[in-house]
Design a protein around this motif. Structure first.
Motif, PDB file in Angstrom:
ATOM      1  N   UNK A 153      38.984  32.701  38.999  1.00  0.00           N
ATOM      2  CA  UNK A 153      39.590  34.037  38.968  1.00  0.00           C
ATOM      3  C   UNK A 153      39.157  34.837  40.190  1.00  0.00           C
ATOM      4  N   UNK A 154      37.859  34.813  40.481  1.00  0.00           N
ATOM      5  CA  UNK A 154      37.375  35.596  41.619  1.00  0.00           C
ATOM      6  C   UNK A 154      37.917  35.063  42.941  1.00  0.00           C
ATOM      7  N   UNK A 155      38.093  33.766  43.040  1.00  0.00           N
ATOM      8  CA  UNK A 155      38.653  33.180  44.261  1.00  0.00           C
ATOM      9  C   UNK A 155      40.089  33.658  44.468  1.00  0.00           C
ATOM     10  N   UNK A 184      42.207  40.146  48.628  1.00  0.00           N
ATOM     11  CA  UNK A 184      41.379  41.307  48.996  1.00  0.00           C
ATOM     12  C   UNK A 184      41.129  42.262  47.840  1.00  0.00           C
ATOM     13  N   UNK A 185      40.935  41.707  46.637  1.00  0.00           N
ATOM     14  CA  UNK A 185      40.628  42.512  45.457  1.00  0.00           C
ATOM     15  C   UNK A 185      39.203  42.196  45.024  1.00  0.00           C
ATOM     16  N   UNK A 186      38.341  43.209  45.093  1.00  0.00           N
ATOM     17  CA  UNK A 186      36.951  43.008  44.678  1.00  0.00           C
ATOM     18  C   UNK A 186      36.821  43.246  43.180  1.00  0.00           C
ATOM     19  N   UNK A 187      35.761  42.702  42.613  1.00  0.00           N
ATOM     20  CA  UNK A 187      35.555  42.785  41.167  1.00  0.00           C
ATOM     21  C   UNK A 187      34.121  43.175  40.846  1.00  0.00           C
ATOM     22  N   UNK A 188      33.907  43.560  39.608  1.00  0.00           N
ATOM     23  CA  UNK A 188      32.581  43.731  39.021  1.00  0.00           C
ATOM     24  C   UNK A 188      32.611  42.861  37.767  1.00  0.00           C
ATOM     25  N   UNK A 189      31.834  41.796  37.762  1.00  0.00           N
ATOM     26  CA  UNK A 189      31.864  40.840  36.646  1.00  0.00           C
ATOM     27  C   UNK A 189      30.694  41.069  35.695  1.00  0.00           C
ATOM     28  N   UNK A 190      30.969  40.893  34.418  1.00  0.00           N
ATOM     29  CA  UNK A 190      29.960  41.012  33.374  1.00  0.00           C
ATOM     30  C   UNK A 190      30.112  39.795  32.457  1.00  0.00           C
ATOM     31  N   UNK A 191      29.012  39.124  32.219  1.00  0.00           N
ATOM     32  CA  UNK A 191      29.040  37.986  31.302  1.00  0.00           C
ATOM     33  C   UNK A 191      28.286  38.338  30.027  1.00  0.00           C
ATOM     34  N   UNK A 192      28.858  37.932  28.905  1.00  0.00           N
ATOM     35  CA  UNK A 192      28.196  38.088  27.616  1.00  0.00           C
ATOM     36  C   UNK A 192      28.009  36.688  27.025  1.00  0.00           C
ATOM     37  N   UNK A 205      38.863  48.017  40.312  1.00  0.00           N
ATOM     38  CA  UNK A 205      39.209  49.413  40.554  1.00  0.00           C
ATOM     39  C   UNK A 205      40.662  49.658  40.128  1.00  0.00           C
ATOM     40  N   UNK A 206      40.894  50.850  39.557  1.00  0.00           N
ATOM     41  CA  UNK A 206      42.210  51.192  38.989  1.00  0.00           C
ATOM     42  C   UNK A 206      43.365  50.920  39.945  1.00  0.00           C
ATOM     43  N   UNK A 207      43.165  51.270  41.211  1.00  0.00           N
ATOM     44  CA  UNK A 207      44.266  51.144  42.170  1.00  0.00           C
ATOM     45  C   UNK A 207      44.682  49.699  42.425  1.00  0.00           C
ATOM     46  N   UNK A 208      43.842  48.734  42.068  1.00  0.00           N
ATOM     47  CA  UNK A 208      44.171  47.317  42.260  1.00  0.00           C
ATOM     48  C   UNK A 208      44.386  46.560  40.949  1.00  0.00           C
ATOM     49  N   UNK A 209      44.235  47.250  39.835  1.00  0.00           N
ATOM     50  CA  UNK A 209      44.236  46.583  38.534  1.00  0.00           C
ATOM     51  C   UNK A 209      45.554  45.867  38.224  1.00  0.00           C
ATOM     52  N   UNK A 210      46.652  46.570  38.283  1.00  0.00           N
ATOM     53  CA  UNK A 210      47.939  45.946  37.958  1.00  0.00           C
ATOM     54  C   UNK A 210      48.286  44.841  38.951  1.00  0.00           C
ATOM     55  N   UNK A 211      47.989  45.068  40.221  1.00  0.00           N
ATOM     56  CA  UNK A 211      48.221  44.043  41.240  1.00  0.00           C
ATOM     57  C   UNK A 211      47.429  42.778  40.892  1.00  0.00           C
ATOM     58  N   UNK A 212      46.167  42.956  40.484  1.00  0.00           N
ATOM     59  CA  UNK A 212      45.332  41.812  40.123  1.00  0.00           C
ATOM     60  C   UNK A 212      45.919  41.045  38.942  1.00  0.00           C
ATOM     61  N   UNK A 213      46.356  41.773  37.917  1.00  0.00           N
ATOM     62  CA  UNK A 213      46.953  41.113  36.755  1.00  0.00           C
ATOM     63  C   UNK A 213      48.231  40.374  37.131  1.00  0.00           C
ATOM     64  N   UNK A 214      49.039  40.978  37.987  1.00  0.00           N
ATOM     65  CA  UNK A 214      50.272  40.323  38.441  1.00  0.00           C
ATOM     66  C   UNK A 214      49.964  39.043  39.214  1.00  0.00           C
TER      67      UNK A 214
END
Length: 122
Positions: A77-79, A85-93, A102-111
């Motif tokens: 996913x991160x690759x 050019x979309x950065x992330x903040x990952x959390x593992x549980x 970030x909100x401005x890239x969220x929909x683009x990332x999902x697409x």
């Protein structure tokens, strides 16, 4: 692989101590090291005793319980997102991984992830 959207706004922040943190909130990710006490939660749940704060995050989780023997799920996913050019903040549980964008890239990332074969769940 299924990705579940989380329809909340998130904040990432550091606090002096955990005394005002609502650990019973719907989402509350706590990280403590020898250098800091950091948290991630829904923006409306941010306590008043913050040191630093970064708002404007949206998130999704990788749906289902991920066995510890699985390799490369988050890295794929991160690759894909890094190539766009979309950065992330990952959390593992214990159960799975969460990805904040970030909100401005969220929909683009999902697409982009959908186009790459991931199923996006509402």
């Amino acid at each position: 692989m299924e990705i579940k959207r989380i329809n909340q706004d998130f904040s990432v922040y550091k606090v002096m101590d955990y005394s005002l943190v609502n650990i019973n909130a719907e989402y509350c990710f706590i990280g403590k090291t020898d250098e800091e006490k950091s948290l991630v939660c829904i923006t409306s749940d941010v306590p008043p005793n913050i040191i630093q704060r970064d708002d404007g995050w949206k998130g999704f989780r990788i749906q289902g319980m991920l066995d510890f023997s699985l390799v490369g799920i988050l890295s794929k996913i991160t690759e894909i997102l890094a190539k766009n050019s979309i950065s992330i903040f990952a959390i593992s549980t214990y159960n799975t991984d969460y990805v904040l964008i970030k909100k401005e890239n969220y929909q683009k990332a999902l697409d982009i992830l959908k186009h790459s074969g991931y199923e996006i769940l509402e």
